[in-house]
Motif scaffolding. Structure first.
Motif, short mmCIF file in Angstrom:
data_model
loop_
_atom_site.label_atom_id
_atom_site.label_comp_id
_atom_site.label_asym_id
_atom_site.label_seq_id
_atom_site.Cartn_x
_atom_site.Cartn_y
_atom_site.Cartn_z
N ASP A 35 3.04 -10.90 -0.24
CA ASP A 35 1.58 -10.87 -0.34
C ASP A 35 0.98 -11.74 0.74
O ASP A 35 1.62 -12.69 1.23
N SER A 78 14.48 -6.73 1.22
CA SER A 78 14.93 -5.50 0.54
C SER A 78 16.37 -5.63 0.08
O SER A 78 16.74 -5.13 -0.99
N GLU A 87 10.65 1.34 -0.06
CA GLU A 87 10.11 0.98 -1.39
C GLU A 87 9.41 -0.38 -1.33
O GLU A 87 8.33 -0.56 -1.90
N LEU A 88 10.06 -1.33 -0.65
CA LEU A 88 9.49 -2.67 -0.56
C LEU A 88 8.15 -2.65 0.16
O LEU A 88 7.17 -3.24 -0.31
N TYR A 91 5.23 -1.07 -1.73
CA TYR A 91 4.73 -1.97 -2.78
C TYR A 91 3.75 -2.99 -2.20
O TYR A 91 2.65 -3.19 -2.74
N TYR A 92 4.12 -3.62 -1.08
CA TYR A 92 3.25 -4.66 -0.51
C TYR A 92 2.06 -4.09 0.26
O TYR A 92 1.02 -4.75 0.35
N LYS A 94 0.36 -1.54 -0.79
CA LYS A 94 -0.59 -1.29 -1.88
C LYS A 94 -1.30 -2.57 -2.30
O LYS A 94 -2.51 -2.60 -2.50
N ARG A 95 -0.56 -3.65 -2.39
CA ARG A 95 -1.15 -4.93 -2.79
C ARG A 95 -2.06 -5.49 -1.70
O ARG A 95 -3.12 -6.06 -1.99
#
Length: 436
Positions: A35, A78, A87-88, A91-92, A94-95
């Motif tokens: 993040d 990862s 995938e990793l 996820y980040y 999106k955040r």
């Protein structure tokens, strides 16, 4: 006339776009393995505000901010999490997107990902090898810094005093310790086929190739944090110069946000994630804090500082909600002539984007709104303050629904009838809703 500090020239210069009324701007975005912290949020907010200002004064801005979705840290994370790099990073990403939306930053015109430009990167590197600016070794492809006379011009450094800021990797494979990787041959993590061997591009090549692929010419502004001047931006600039192109007319850099007197960084572990801070405080308070100091000056963060700007944002919005409700009750439009104070505001932003003084003008305008008695003048001041807030990305729409209007009507009726008990009840209800 708009003036900005150009890192390349080490001075404030008049900013004139290369292509009439269009400004092409590229800002280095996040490496998505974690993040973002509030220090990372400073350039995110600054360049968004700069873009909004350009658009307000009549320019079209093509704003590109990349996503670095291939990096040693991504691979390490990862492996640690036992998931794929894809995938990793998904996820980040999106955040990260969630945070910049909450900070009221506009989405970039384009948000390219490094993995989408691998073929272009391979071709770019091949050209540097073919022209003698790069060479192939067993560990990868390296840029030959000694082949470029102006290497170090952006960061104002010479090769003999740059090593302290250089990550020395595969030194035995390189002609010179200063040479940097364009392509890394590796068997670990995500990798791609290339004429140089199976591997992945170097970070410095990713950004310069995305700029070249999207714009195809010299851009107006290249931006990022001050920590990117060397080696990242220096090495981007070197590759562009070797390809016989100027990368950017202006290089604009944002200084750091420190934790007290210490640099805020993930490696030091003294960070506050932006996602956590904006759960506790209004995201606009953080945005105002980040714009409250000239972008070239460091910010020393403290809890007292975020509390201060939380109070300022609360004051501004309490005033705006109250006055907009009053004007709506009086059937007076806030679309009144803008006050001359806006000229001073624009002048401050035109002078090396002095957002600190611009915010002071907003705060002073808010005080004047509360002092003013003439409703038409209030409407004009309110309209002006909203315009200024919008330019800095500090405005969120104020909704006055029928229920609020109904309670306000009853409050005025009770007050006029000197029914103070009833008026207090309605006033308290309006206060809880943030309108009084």
């Amino acid at each position: 006339m708009i003036r900005l500090y150009n890192t390349l020239k080490n001075k404030i210069e008049e900013f004139v776009p290369l292509n009439g009324k269009t400004i092409n701007m590229y800002v280095c975005g996040p490496t998505v393995y974690n993040d973002i912290h509030i220090g990372n949020a400073r350039p995110l907010v600054f360049y968004d505000a700069l873009r909004r200002f350009f658009e307000y004064v009549g320019y079209k801005v093509v704003f590109v901010s990349n996503i670095t979705d291939i990096d040693d840290r991504i691979i390490a994370k990862s492996i640690e999490k036992k998931i794929s790099e894809k995938e990793l990073t998904a996820y980040y990403i999106k955040r990260y997107t969630s945070v910049y939306k909450k900070l009221n930053s506009k989405a970039p015109t384009f948000a390219p990902r490094a993995t989408e430009y691998i073929l272009e990167m391979i071709n770019y590197i091949k050209n540097l090898v073919d022209t003698g600016y790069a060479y192939i070794t067993d560990s990868g492809v390296y840029f030959k810094t000694s082949s470029l006379e102006n290497y170090g011009e952006l960061s104002n450094r010479k090769l003999n005093n740059s090593l302290e800021s250089v990550r020395i990797e595969n030194s035995k494979s390189k002609d010179n310790a200063y040479d940097f990787a364009l392509w890394k041959i590796t068997g670990e993590g995500i990798k791609f086929n290339s004429p140089f061997g199976e591997g992945r591009p170097g970070w410095h090549t990713e950004c310069v190739v995305m700029i070249d692929s999207i714009f195809g010419k010299e851009i107006d502004i290249h931006g990022g944090g001050i920590d990117l001047v060397f080696p990242h931006h220096e090495n981007e600039n070197a590759q562009a110069c070797a390809s016989h192109k100027h990368l950017s007319s202006f290089w604009v850099h944002v200084n750091a946000l420190n934790m007290g007197d210490t640099k805020m960084s993930k490696s030091l572990g003294n960070i506050i994630f932006a996602k956590d801070l904006i759960k506790e405080y209004n995201p606009l308070a953080l945005r105002m804090l980040l714009l409250s100091t000239n972008y070239r000056t460091p910010i020393s963060y403290s809890k007292d500082l975020i509390i201060q700007y939380q109070k300022e944002i609360d004051k501004i919005y309490k005033t705006l909600r109250n006055k907009k409700l009053q004007l709506k009750y009086e059937n007076i439009s806030t679309k009144q002539t803008l006050c001359s104070i806006l000229d001073s505001f624009i002048l401050e932003l035109s002078n090396d984007f002095n957002s600190a003084n611009a915010i002071s003008i907003i705060i002073e305008t808010n005080k004047n709104i509360n002092k003013e008695k003439d409703l038409l003048k209030i409407a004009s001041l309110v309209n002006t303050e909203i315009v200024m807030l919008k330019i800095l990305g500090l405005y969120k729409n104020i909704i006055i629904n029928k229920n609020i209007i109904n309670v306000y009507n009853k409050y005025i009726e009770a007050r006029n009838a000197q029914d103070f008990e009833a008026s207090d009840v309605f006033r308290n209800a309006l206060g809880i809703a943030g309108f009084l």
